[in-house]
Design an enzyme around this catalytic site. Structure first.
Site, PDB file in Angstrom:
ATOM      1  N   ASP A 193      36.633  24.860 -20.210  1.00 36.61           N
ATOM      2  CA  ASP A 193      37.928  24.704 -19.529  1.00 36.61           C
ATOM      3  C   ASP A 193      39.084  24.522 -20.515  1.00 36.61           C
ATOM      4  O   ASP A 193      40.244  24.647 -20.138  1.00 36.61           O
ATOM      5  CB  ASP A 193      37.895  23.542 -18.523  1.00 36.61           C
ATOM      6  CG  ASP A 193      37.412  22.237 -19.130  1.00 36.61           C
ATOM      7  OD1 ASP A 193      36.549  22.284 -20.023  1.00 36.61           O
ATOM      8  OD2 ASP A 193      37.888  21.172 -18.704  1.00 36.61           O
ATOM      9  N   HIS A 194      38.773  24.276 -21.780  1.00 31.17           N
ATOM     10  CA  HIS A 194      39.817  24.104 -22.798  1.00 31.17           C
ATOM     11  C   HIS A 194      40.006  25.343 -23.666  1.00 31.17           C
ATOM     12  O   HIS A 194      40.940  25.376 -24.461  1.00 31.17           O
ATOM     13  CB  HIS A 194      39.487  22.903 -23.690  1.00 31.17           C
ATOM     14  CG  HIS A 194      39.614  21.591 -22.989  1.00 31.17           C
ATOM     15  ND1 HIS A 194      40.613  20.669 -23.261  1.00 31.17           N
ATOM     16  CD2 HIS A 194      38.863  21.039 -21.992  1.00 31.17           C
ATOM     17  CE1 HIS A 194      40.479  19.622 -22.472  1.00 31.17           C
ATOM     18  NE2 HIS A 194      39.418  19.820 -21.692  1.00 31.17           N
ATOM     19  N   HIS A 248      34.679  22.640 -24.811  1.00 30.43           N
ATOM     20  CA  HIS A 248      34.297  22.896 -23.422  1.00 30.43           C
ATOM     21  C   HIS A 248      35.126  24.055 -22.869  1.00 30.43           C
ATOM     22  O   HIS A 248      36.315  24.199 -23.181  1.00 30.43           O
ATOM     23  CB  HIS A 248      34.501  21.643 -22.561  1.00 30.43           C
ATOM     24  CG  HIS A 248      33.397  20.651 -22.725  1.00 30.43           C
ATOM     25  ND1 HIS A 248      33.503  19.344 -22.337  1.00 30.43           N
ATOM     26  CD2 HIS A 248      32.137  20.787 -23.241  1.00 30.43           C
ATOM     27  CE1 HIS A 248      32.367  18.708 -22.591  1.00 30.43           C
ATOM     28  NE2 HIS A 248      31.524  19.567 -23.141  1.00 30.43           N
ATOM     29  N   HIS A 292      38.374  20.096 -28.076  1.00 28.26           N
ATOM     30  CA  HIS A 292      36.923  20.289 -28.077  1.00 28.26           C
ATOM     31  C   HIS A 292      36.614  21.661 -27.481  1.00 28.26           C
ATOM     32  O   HIS A 292      37.523  22.385 -27.055  1.00 28.26           O
ATOM     33  CB  HIS A 292      36.202  19.167 -27.346  1.00 28.26           C
ATOM     34  CG  HIS A 292      36.501  19.068 -25.872  1.00 28.26           C
ATOM     35  ND1 HIS A 292      37.760  18.790 -25.390  1.00 28.26           N
ATOM     36  CD2 HIS A 292      35.696  19.215 -24.792  1.00 28.26           C
ATOM     37  CE1 HIS A 292      37.710  18.758 -24.071  1.00 28.26           C
ATOM     38  NE2 HIS A 292      36.468  19.023 -23.678  1.00 28.26           N
ATOM     39  N   HIS A 299      33.694  12.140 -26.223  1.00 28.82           N
ATOM     40  CA  HIS A 299      33.742  12.894 -24.969  1.00 28.82           C
ATOM     41  C   HIS A 299      32.398  13.583 -24.803  1.00 28.82           C
ATOM     42  O   HIS A 299      32.118  14.579 -25.463  1.00 28.82           O
ATOM     43  CB  HIS A 299      34.872  13.915 -25.001  1.00 28.82           C
ATOM     44  CG  HIS A 299      34.924  14.819 -23.805  1.00 28.82           C
ATOM     45  ND1 HIS A 299      34.969  14.352 -22.514  1.00 28.82           N
ATOM     46  CD2 HIS A 299      34.925  16.172 -23.700  1.00 28.82           C
ATOM     47  CE1 HIS A 299      34.992  15.365 -21.670  1.00 28.82           C
ATOM     48  NE2 HIS A 299      34.950  16.485 -22.356  1.00 28.82           N
TER      49      HIS A 299
HETATM   50 ZN   LIG Z   1      35.383  18.453 -21.888  1.00 28.82          ZN
END
Ligand SMILES: [Zn+2]
Length: 192
Positions: free
Chosen positions: A65-66, A63, A61, A140
């Protein structure tokens, strides 16, 4: 068949011991990166994995942090004069985040290395012959997130007569075999 290197297992905030999310999956000569949190390129070096033959990026996904490790990794690959095309797999919403992030840094439609975008829909993602990767939607927050399944294909078909002779329950055998050939990925070309 698969070698997994956990590059990062933290959530949105890293700790001193755990990096932002990242996972390297190696299968034969193939190397696939799943998510690319901030600091992933250094984690690759710390793990001794390096950057060679890294041409697939699967994103669960969008976000931050990814995905925030992508610009740094791509910059390094450019410095290494990598000419390989990096294929980025993600949902439409995830890819939109990546497109806007790269455009903000290098200009619209530009990136430091050759890249291709592959939008995910449930089912098959990669069929490399000896293994396959599929994806499935997961919930999520408000993202259009995907999970991935890596499946090695059965090299030999089990013979029911030999299985019976060994006293193995064939119903369990059938379930195991179906999983090996990638039932989750929508392929059922195996047989017990
Ligand atoms: Zn996430």
């Amino acid at each position: 068949m698969f070698a997994l290197t956990f590059l990062g297992t933290s959530a949105s905030v890293p700790s001193a011991e755990r990096n932002h999310p990242g996972l390297l999956v190696e299968a034969g000569s193939h190397r696939i990166l799943v998510d690319c949190g901030e600091g992933t390129q250094r984690q690759l070096l710390r793990a001794g994995a390096g950057f060679r033959r890294l041409d697939r990026l699967l994103l669960t996904h969008g976000h931050f942090d990814h995905v925030l490790g992508i610009p740094g990794l791509f910059s390094t690959l450019r410095l290494r004069r990598s000419s390989e095309v990096m294929t980025i797999h993600g949902s439409p919403g995830t890819l939109d985040v990546i497109v806007r992030m790269l455009a903000g840094l290098w200009g619209e439609g530009k990136a430091p290395i050759p890249i291709e975008f592959a939008s995910l829909t449930e089912g098959s993602v990669i069929d490399a012959g000896e293994f396959a990767v599929g994806c499935f939607p997961v919930r999520h927050r408000k993202t259009d997130s995907f999970g991935f399944c890596f499946e090695s294909k059965a090299r030999r078909h089990l013979r029911p007569d030999r299985v019976d002779a060994l006293g193995v329950r064939t119903d369990l055998c059938a379930a195991s075999c179906a999983r090996q050939v990638g039932e989750l990925c929508g392929r059922q070309n195996g047989r017990c």
